[in-house]
Motif scaffolding. Structure first.
Motif, PDB file in Angstrom:
ATOM      1  N   ALA A 130       0.829  -1.210   0.000  1.00 13.21           N
ATOM      2  CA  ALA A 130       0.000   0.000   0.000  1.00 13.21           C
ATOM      3  C   ALA A 130       0.861   1.257   0.000  1.00 13.21           C
ATOM      4  O   ALA A 130       0.588   2.201  -0.744  1.00 13.21           O
ATOM      5  N   ALA A 131       1.902   1.285   0.826  1.00 11.51           N
ATOM      6  CA  ALA A 131       2.783   2.453   0.899  1.00 11.51           C
ATOM      7  C   ALA A 131       3.478   2.685  -0.442  1.00 11.51           C
ATOM      8  O   ALA A 131       3.556   3.827  -0.923  1.00 11.51           O
ATOM      9  N   THR A 132       3.956   1.618  -1.058  1.00 11.57           N
ATOM     10  CA  THR A 132       4.629   1.745  -2.351  1.00 11.57           C
ATOM     11  C   THR A 132       3.648   2.176  -3.430  1.00 11.57           C
ATOM     12  O   THR A 132       3.959   3.049  -4.246  1.00 11.57           O
ATOM     13  N   TYR A 133       2.455   1.599  -3.416  1.00 12.17           N
ATOM     14  CA  TYR A 133       1.433   1.940  -4.407  1.00 12.17           C
ATOM     15  C   TYR A 133       1.028   3.415  -4.311  1.00 12.17           C
ATOM     16  O   TYR A 133       1.010   4.127  -5.319  1.00 12.17           O
ATOM     17  N   VAL A 134       0.747   3.880  -3.099  1.00 17.10           N
ATOM     18  CA  VAL A 134       0.321   5.273  -2.919  1.00 17.10           C
ATOM     19  C   VAL A 134       1.445   6.236  -3.287  1.00 17.10           C
ATOM     20  O   VAL A 134       1.219   7.252  -3.955  1.00 17.10           O
ATOM     21  N   THR A 135       2.660   5.919  -2.871  1.00 16.63           N
ATOM     22  CA  THR A 135       3.807   6.765  -3.208  1.00 16.63           C
ATOM     23  C   THR A 135       3.999   6.836  -4.716  1.00 16.63           C
ATOM     24  O   THR A 135       4.221   7.918  -5.275  1.00 16.63           O
ATOM     25  N   ALA A 136       3.900   5.690  -5.377  1.00 19.68           N
ATOM     26  CA  ALA A 136       4.060   5.661  -6.831  1.00 19.68           C
ATOM     27  C   ALA A 136       2.966   6.476  -7.522  1.00 19.68           C
ATOM     28  O   ALA A 136       3.244   7.202  -8.480  1.00 19.68           O
ATOM     29  N   ASP A 144       3.335   9.839  -9.852  1.00 14.36           N
ATOM     30  CA  ASP A 144       2.912   9.543 -11.226  1.00 14.36           C
ATOM     31  C   ASP A 144       3.809   8.492 -11.876  1.00 14.36           C
ATOM     32  O   ASP A 144       4.193   8.614 -13.033  1.00 14.36           O
ATOM     33  N   ASP A 145       4.144   7.446 -11.111  1.00 10.07           N
ATOM     34  CA  ASP A 145       4.983   6.340 -11.584  1.00 10.07           C
ATOM     35  C   ASP A 145       4.087   5.117 -11.760  1.00 10.07           C
ATOM     36  O   ASP A 145       3.976   4.276 -10.874  1.00 10.07           O
ATOM     37  N   GLN A 146       3.437   5.028 -12.907  1.00 10.86           N
ATOM     38  CA  GLN A 146       2.457   3.967 -13.156  1.00 10.86           C
ATOM     39  C   GLN A 146       3.092   2.580 -13.136  1.00 10.86           C
ATOM     40  O   GLN A 146       2.497   1.623 -12.651  1.00 10.86           O
ATOM     41  N   GLU A 147       4.317   2.475 -13.623  1.00 11.72           N
ATOM     42  CA  GLU A 147       4.987   1.167 -13.651  1.00 11.72           C
ATOM     43  C   GLU A 147       5.193   0.627 -12.232  1.00 11.72           C
ATOM     44  O   GLU A 147       4.917  -0.529 -11.950  1.00 11.72           O
ATOM     45  N   ARG A 148       5.651   1.478 -11.339  1.00  9.00           N
ATOM     46  CA  ARG A 148       5.873   1.054  -9.945  1.00  9.00           C
ATOM     47  C   ARG A 148       4.537   0.785  -9.243  1.00  9.00           C
ATOM     48  O   ARG A 148       4.427  -0.139  -8.448  1.00  9.00           O
ATOM     49  N   ALA A 172       3.563  -2.750  -7.468  1.00  8.41           N
ATOM     50  CA  ALA A 172       3.097  -2.872  -6.084  1.00  8.41           C
ATOM     51  C   ALA A 172       1.709  -3.502  -6.026  1.00  8.41           C
ATOM     52  O   ALA A 172       1.413  -4.293  -5.127  1.00  8.41           O
ATOM     53  N   ALA A 173       0.859  -3.172  -6.979  1.00  5.67           N
ATOM     54  CA  ALA A 173      -0.493  -3.738  -7.020  1.00  5.67           C
ATOM     55  C   ALA A 173      -0.462  -5.247  -7.234  1.00  5.67           C
ATOM     56  O   ALA A 173      -1.402  -5.947  -6.840  1.00  5.67           O
ATOM     57  N   GLY A 174       0.596  -5.758  -7.836  1.00  7.29           N
ATOM     58  CA  GLY A 174       0.716  -7.183  -8.072  1.00  7.29           C
ATOM     59  C   GLY A 174       1.267  -7.955  -6.880  1.00  7.29           C
ATOM     60  O   GLY A 174       1.287  -9.184  -6.892  1.00  7.29           O
ATOM     61  N   TRP A 175       1.744  -7.268  -5.859  1.00  9.14           N
ATOM     62  CA  TRP A 175       2.344  -7.930  -4.695  1.00  9.14           C
ATOM     63  C   TRP A 175       1.311  -8.616  -3.810  1.00  9.14           C
ATOM     64  O   TRP A 175       1.631  -9.575  -3.108  1.00  9.14           O
ATOM     65  N   VAL A 176       0.110  -8.095  -3.768  1.00  4.37           N
ATOM     66  CA  VAL A 176      -0.942  -8.628  -2.899  1.00  4.37           C
ATOM     67  C   VAL A 176      -2.253  -8.671  -3.672  1.00  4.37           C
ATOM     68  O   VAL A 176      -2.359  -8.108  -4.760  1.00  4.37           O
ATOM     69  N   SER A 177      -3.256  -9.287  -3.098  1.00  6.86           N
ATOM     70  CA  SER A 177      -4.558  -9.335  -3.759  1.00  6.86           C
ATOM     71  C   SER A 177      -5.154  -7.926  -3.815  1.00  6.86           C
ATOM     72  O   SER A 177      -4.810  -7.062  -3.004  1.00  6.86           O
ATOM     73  N   GLU A 231      -8.019  -6.952  -2.884  1.00 10.84           N
ATOM     74  CA  GLU A 231      -8.719  -6.675  -1.625  1.00 10.84           C
ATOM     75  C   GLU A 231      -7.751  -6.251  -0.538  1.00 10.84           C
ATOM     76  O   GLU A 231      -8.017  -5.328   0.228  1.00 10.84           O
ATOM     77  N   ALA A 232      -6.606  -6.931  -0.458  1.00 14.25           N
ATOM     78  CA  ALA A 232      -5.599  -6.589   0.543  1.00 14.25           C
ATOM     79  C   ALA A 232      -5.017  -5.212   0.264  1.00 14.25           C
ATOM     80  O   ALA A 232      -4.800  -4.420   1.187  1.00 14.25           O
ATOM     81  N   LEU A 233      -4.758  -4.908  -1.007  1.00  9.28           N
ATOM     82  CA  LEU A 233      -4.231  -3.584  -1.358  1.00  9.28           C
ATOM     83  C   LEU A 233      -5.235  -2.501  -0.976  1.00  9.28           C
ATOM     84  O   LEU A 233      -4.863  -1.468  -0.410  1.00  9.28           O
ATOM     85  N   SER A 234      -6.500  -2.725  -1.255  1.00  8.66           N
ATOM     86  CA  SER A 234      -7.538  -1.763  -0.899  1.00  8.66           C
ATOM     87  C   SER A 234      -7.581  -1.528   0.610  1.00  8.66           C
ATOM     88  O   SER A 234      -7.667  -0.389   1.071  1.00  8.66           O
ATOM     89  N   PHE A 235      -7.501  -2.607   1.370  1.00 13.78           N
ATOM     90  CA  PHE A 235      -7.481  -2.490   2.828  1.00 13.78           C
ATOM     91  C   PHE A 235      -6.270  -1.680   3.282  1.00 13.78           C
ATOM     92  O   PHE A 235      -6.384  -0.793   4.133  1.00 13.78           O
ATOM     93  N   GLY A 236      -5.095  -1.964   2.717  1.00 14.00           N
ATOM     94  CA  GLY A 236      -3.880  -1.256   3.094  1.00 14.00           C
ATOM     95  C   GLY A 236      -3.926   0.220   2.744  1.00 14.00           C
ATOM     96  O   GLY A 236      -3.505   1.078   3.531  1.00 14.00           O
ATOM     97  N   VAL A 237      -4.430   0.533   1.556  1.00 14.26           N
ATOM     98  CA  VAL A 237      -4.552   1.939   1.141  1.00 14.26           C
ATOM     99  C   VAL A 237      -5.540   2.669   2.044  1.00 14.26           C
ATOM    100  O   VAL A 237      -5.291   3.812   2.460  1.00 14.26           O
ATOM    101  N   ASN A 238      -6.641   2.025   2.395  1.00 14.83           N
ATOM    102  CA  ASN A 238      -7.616   2.626   3.296  1.00 14.83           C
ATOM    103  C   ASN A 238      -6.987   2.905   4.664  1.00 14.83           C
ATOM    104  O   ASN A 238      -7.172   3.983   5.238  1.00 14.83           O
ATOM    105  N   GLU A 239      -6.247   1.950   5.189  1.00 16.20           N
ATOM    106  CA  GLU A 239      -5.590   2.123   6.489  1.00 16.20           C
ATOM    107  C   GLU A 239      -4.567   3.250   6.434  1.00 16.20           C
ATOM    108  O   GLU A 239      -4.471   4.060   7.357  1.00 16.20           O
ATOM    109  N   LEU A 240      -3.804   3.324   5.350  1.00 14.48           N
ATOM    110  CA  LEU A 240      -2.830   4.402   5.179  1.00 14.48           C
ATOM    111  C   LEU A 240      -3.525   5.756   5.136  1.00 14.48           C
ATOM    112  O   LEU A 240      -3.079   6.710   5.771  1.00 14.48           O
ATOM    113  N   ALA A 241      -4.627   5.850   4.417  1.00 17.10           N
ATOM    114  CA  ALA A 241      -5.373   7.112   4.329  1.00 17.10           C
ATOM    115  C   ALA A 241      -5.885   7.537   5.702  1.00 17.10           C
ATOM    116  O   ALA A 241      -5.764   8.715   6.078  1.00 17.10           O
TER     117      ALA A 241
END
Length: 98
Positions: free
Chosen positions: A35-41, A45-49, A53-58, A60-70
């Motif tokens: 989530a931290a890497t995805y949000v930072t990327a 504006d680093d779509q590749e990164r 990062a989005a491929g590292w976890v499911s 649903e898990a990424l969504s949960f992590g981004v929500n917690e970070l927010a």
């Protein structure tokens, strides 16, 4: 009843699964690391990164992590500014004060 509990636990474990890192390192990525890497990327504006990062976890898990970070970010900013979390969130999104 115990069967339902075990089945629900299995679904939660599946949602929070992580994928191993590429290369020789077998340690899977933590959902908060993803989530931290995805949000930072996204912020940089680093779509590749972000895609990596989005491929590292499911999803649903990424969504949960981004929500917690927010949530944590809004709370930290609110404390720093001496404002309510709602005021900070609305300001960050460019919304008028409630």
């Amino acid at each position: 009843m115990w069967d339902r509990f075990l089945k629900a636990g299995g679904r939660v474990a599946h949602v929070l699964r992580t994928e191993p890192k590429a290369g020789g390192d077998k340690r899977p990525h933590n959902l908060f690391e993803a989530a931290a890497t995805y949000v930072t990327a996204c912020a940089e504006d680093d779509q590749e990164r972000a895609d990596e990062a989005a491929g590292w976890v499911s999803p649903e898990a990424l969504s949960f992590g981004v929500n917690e970070l927010a949530c944590r970010a809004v709370i930290a900013l609110a404390r720093e500014r001496g404002e309510s979390p709602e005021t900070v969130a609305r300001h960050l999104l460019g919304l008028p004060a409630a």
